[in-house]
Write an enzyme that holds these catalytic residues in place. Structure first.
Site, PDB file in Angstrom:
ATOM      1  N   GLU A 435      37.438  38.197  36.902  1.00  0.00           N
ATOM      2  CA  GLU A 435      37.656  39.478  35.986  1.00  0.00           C
ATOM      3  C   GLU A 435      37.760  40.849  36.548  1.00  0.00           C
ATOM      4  O   GLU A 435      37.519  41.806  36.356  1.00  0.00           O
ATOM      5  CB  GLU A 435      36.309  39.769  35.197  1.00  0.00           C
ATOM      6  CG  GLU A 435      36.088  38.509  34.286  1.00  0.00           C
ATOM      7  CD  GLU A 435      37.380  37.963  33.308  1.00  0.00           C
ATOM      8  OE1 GLU A 435      37.853  38.947  33.010  1.00  0.00           O
ATOM      9  OE2 GLU A 435      37.313  36.731  32.931  1.00  0.00           O
ATOM     10  N   GLY A 436      38.828  40.586  37.762  1.00  0.00           N
ATOM     11  CA  GLY A 436      39.401  41.766  38.544  1.00  0.00           C
ATOM     12  C   GLY A 436      38.228  42.079  39.638  1.00  0.00           C
ATOM     13  O   GLY A 436      37.086  42.213  39.464  1.00  0.00           O
TER      14      GLY A 436
END
Length: 565
Positions: A435-436
């Site tokens: 998620e980054g």
């Protein structure tokens, strides 16, 4: 050891710290909800986490997901647990009542998610992606798509996935190659491959709704040329029944360090039929609705695993007899030793402050999505934008640290599978990456949320915090906190002045700055919690100020050295 849902501490935040019932009472969507209902939901969530999810956590880790010619089988007990999850209404908790959801606040849901991540992180991921998918579609899809897909996603009858990453691109979505060719009937044919797709294939739902980033033939280069498409595993007929299999399939699953019961898939598309969401070249704008919610969810994975690790370490420290301690005849439980107390207090201080920040951020999201007051919405959007990267990165960095501390409390027993502590460490590690990555979160914070608006979001938040501090009675710690916030603001201004046009310099200091801000926020939240007079909070606050907040001083010096100050 059986997980003990920390419902009392959660209700303490809801009622005594943030007074959510009053804060949200002006929002029509929440007008019928009260603290009594929130408590009942948390109690039931705790029972579900303890009775259904935790018993299949270790077995799920040992068995893992299995892949055979495009078919993914989840571990024993997962299908039954998922059915109980759906029947219990847990998938629909925050979804719109218009499509069958319960419409409850995000500030409550973050606490439910924390419990589920504590009990079984792999399982929790399936529902998290589905929740993100239906919120994205509700925000950006047309009514035809909403009517056809939302109700079954919200009920949990179907699940969702987010298909971004490609093997050559990693975090650089601007160079993705998946193609989408327009068709005469208004649909698109997608071809390409995606990797690291959580829940991209499994056996728990009848259909999987993939949200896929791809490029149209005339797309400009870079991120501005990305569009978003809904690509179902099975086509959906006009009457809502399932039709033929679409051209999207799982090519393999990853064999991972942790979260082994979560299927992480390679997804291949060969003329798969898709439906555009949000219009051409609007893919990233739309996808960020889902990505930001997923970033908070993954942050909660760090908090949840930290809480589980703390509970197990605390119980073990009380039972394990070793060494001598003053006032104890014979061998003493290791919790009587100062170093073990230091470790447990560190775990507790970080985890409880993280929980508080999650509820605080959840309340901003509730106002951003549900308030009818434009000024309230605007401010809430700013605060959520500022705090989301902090929550995702700091929760997971600290969650991993807390899990390793818990492992240390167990000594050699923490390193072997029997006690379960090493699984927490393995499961927690991925949360810093997906998620980054946390480095990307730090760059987002310093570049987009500080430098680009010249610190306006931070100034707005600090104004609220200082106004709130006016009523704090603890003068000595309030002085320390006021100084800390002044230094945060001053340092942020210097960063804006020095690094506005220097991307490389921003990267050098970004992670240090994110941790520095997070420690400052945690100090505020601990003092706010201690002000209630609840047993134990003052002592934990003092420990945080004395032993953990000083970490901020070193981070500040590191940043100033880079600034040349």
């Amino acid at each position: 050891m059986q997980y003990q849902a920390p419902v009392d501490d959660m209700m303490f935040l809801i009622k005594d710290v943030f007074d959510l019932e009053n804060r949200l009472k002006g929002i029509a969507d929440f007008s019928e909800f009260d603290a009594e209902l929130y408590n009942a939901i948390l109690e039931e969530a705790g029972k579900f986490a303890t009775g259904i999810l935790q018993p299949i956590n270790r077995s799920g880790d040992e068995e893992g997901c299995q892949f055979d010619d495009g078919v993914v089988t989840t571990p024993k007990g997962f299908k039954e647990a998922y059915q109980a999850y759906v029947e219990g209404g847990w998938q629909s908790l925050t979804a719109s009542a218009q499509y069958g959801g319960q419409g409850l606040p995000k500030s409550l849901h973050v606490l439910v998610e924390e419990m589920f991540y504590s009990a079984n992180s792999s399982f929790c991921l399936y529902g998290s992606l589905t929740a993100g998918a239906y919120h994205l579609l509700q925000a950006h899809a047309d009514d035809v798509i909403k009517d056809q897909y939302l109700a079954k996603l919200i009920s949990g009858e179907w699940s969702g996935s987010m298909c971004l990453t490609e093997a050559h691109a990693g975090s650089d979505l601007g160079i993705l190659k998946t193609k989408a060719e327009p068709q005469e009937d208004g649909t698109y044919k997608l071809s390409g491959s995606k990797i690291f797709i959580t829940g991209g294939e499994h056996d728990m739902t009848d259909n999987i709704i993939h949200l896929v980033l791809a490029r149209l033939p005339d797309a400009p280069a870079g991120p501005k040329g990305i569009s978003l498409f809904l690509v179902p595993k099975f086509m959906v007929n006009d009457d809502g029944s399932l039709g033929e299999r679409n051209g999207i399939r799982c090519g393999s699953i990853e064999h991972k360090m942790g979260i082994k019961a979560s299927s992480t898939c390679v997804i291949n598309m060969d003329d798969a039929t898709g439906f555009i969401i949000g219009g051409p070249h609007q893919g990233l704008r739309c996808m960020f609705t889902m990505m930001n919610l997923e970033r908070l969810s993954i942050g909660l994975q760090g908090v949840g695993l930290g809480e589980m690790s703390y509970q197990q370490a605390f119980d073990y420290a009380n039972d394990r007899l070793q060494g001598r301690a003053e006032g104890v005849e014979g061998t003493a439980p290791i919790i009587r030793h100062g170093d073990v107390q230091r470790m447990l207090k560190t775990m507790q201080a970080y985890t409880q402050a993280g929980r508080a920040l999650a509820v605080w951020l959840g309340a901003w999201l509730d106002e951003a999505f549900h308030s009818e007051d434009e000024a309230v919405v605007s401010k809430a959007q700013n605060m959520a934008a500022l705090l989301t990267p902090v929550a995702k990165a700091f929760f997971t960095d600290i969650g991993y640290e807390v899990c390793t501390i818990g492992q240390q409390v167990f000594g050699g027993h923490g390193y072997v599978r029997e006690w379960g502590m090493e699984q927490h460490v393995r499961d927690a590690r991925i949360a810093q990456i997906y998620e980054g990555t946390n480095g990307i979160q730090a760059l987002d914070l310093i570049g987009r949320k500080i430098v680009s608006n010249k610190g306006a979001f931070l100034s707005e938040l600090l104004t609220d915090m200082r106004d709130d501090m006016q009523s704090f009675s603890d003068t000595s710690h309030k002085v320390i906190l006021a100084s800390q916030l002044e230094e945060l603001e001053s340092l942020s201004i210097k960063i804006v002045e020095h690094f506005s046009a220097d991307q490389d310099k921003q990267q050098y200091i970004a992670c240090d700055y994110l941790h520095y801000m997070a420690l400052s926020l945690y100090a505020y939240l601990w003092l706010k919690m201690a002000e209630t007079g609840k047993d134990g909070k003052k002592e934990s606050m003092q420990f945080f100020f004395n032993r953990l907040l000083p970490r901020a001083y070193g981070l500040k010096k590191s940043i100033e050295n880079e600034l040349g100050l």
